[in-house]
Scaffold this motif. Structure first.
Motif: not given
Length: 269
Positions: A133-141, A209-224
């Motif tokens: 949700a945060l990545a999508a919000a940044v991409a929109e903004a 972003i660190w996600v408990p149970g998964l570890g580090w997860v990448g988010f490229d907001a520039a390319n959604r």
């Protein structure tokens, strides 16, 4: 997918300098989803120095060039085999605890507008869903537009003007994630240029972003999207400066000019 990288950074000086010392974060690590088959870094007239692996698992190599020198070329060439892991960083060896990445830095410091943007994750209990949700919000903004920001532009400034590049998207996402209590860090790397019509740069950046149970997860907001097999991960840091592939100092009064060319192709090409 096998990706071939050819990355050339050329420094020129308007008058000879006495010498240059650099530290490189230019050697990707192998882990699940990324296997380095060949990799070479060359520095014109360079003397190789010490090397070490930092707490984040990145290999740091030191170089020096003795002057007088008017031009230095750093060339990176390699082949990396990649696999789509849906953005999850798995099998990457590092020692730094995720909580370290809750600390503010100047480029990622929040202002009122970033605090408001972070409310996109309000009420979302699942951490992975909140990160999306945060990545999508940044991409929109922040609309993708090259040339409207600089290396020193902060997340707050980029959000204020509503335009920027991948560095600005990454900084903004890191800022809002940390404000929500989610460890986040800046990642530098490469992106294979496909013909999908989506704007991007071969030398690229995104956030993890660190996600408990998964570890580090990448988010490229520039390319959604989350990083997939088109991406090569070089290294990470608190922000763009901390994760810079090349950092250094120059001895002498010469004014430096910089030219960078990057090509990322698939082995099929």
């Amino acid at each position: 997918m096998q990706l071939i990288v050819d990355h050339v950074t050329r420094y020129t000086y308007d008058q000879p300098v006495r010498g240059v010392v650099q530290s490189h974060r230019l050697s990707p690590a192998s882990y699940e989803g990324q296997n380095v088959l060949e990799w070479q870094v060359e520095v014109s007239d360079g003397l190789v120095g010490g090397t070490f692996r930092d707490g984040a698992g990145d290999r740091i190599q030191c170089w020096s060039v003795q002057g007088p020198v008017s031009e230095i070329t750093v060339r990176v060439r390699g082949i990396v085999e990649t696999r789509d892991m849906a953005g999850v960083l798995r099998g990457h060896r590092e020692l730094v605890r995720p909580e370290v990445y809750l600390c503010d830095t100047l480029p990622t410091r929040v202002d009122g507008a970033l605090v408001t943007l972070s409310e996109a994750a309000e009420g979302i209990e699942n951490p992975l869903d909140a990160a999306h949700a945060l990545a999508a919000a940044v991409a929109e903004a922040i609309a993708y537009k090259p040339g409207v920001t600089t290396a020193r532009t902060t997340a707050a400034e980029a959000l204020g003007q509503g335009e920027g590049v991948c560095q600005d998207h990454a900084h903004a996402l890191i800022a809002v994630a940390r404000h929500r209590g989610m460890p986040a860090r800046y990642v530098s790397g490469y992106l294979h240029a496909t013909e999908d019509g989506v704007p991007h740069e071969a030398a690229h950046a995104w956030a993890e972003i660190w996600v408990p149970g998964l570890g580090w997860v990448g988010f490229d907001a520039a390319n959604r999207c989350c990083p997939d097999a088109r991406y090569i991960r070089l290294g990470s840091g608190m922000d763009a400066q901390d994760a810079a592939p090349i950092r250094g100092t120059t001895r002498g009064p010469g004014v430096e000019s910089l030219d960078v060319t990057v090509a990322v192709l698939s082995a099929q090409q």
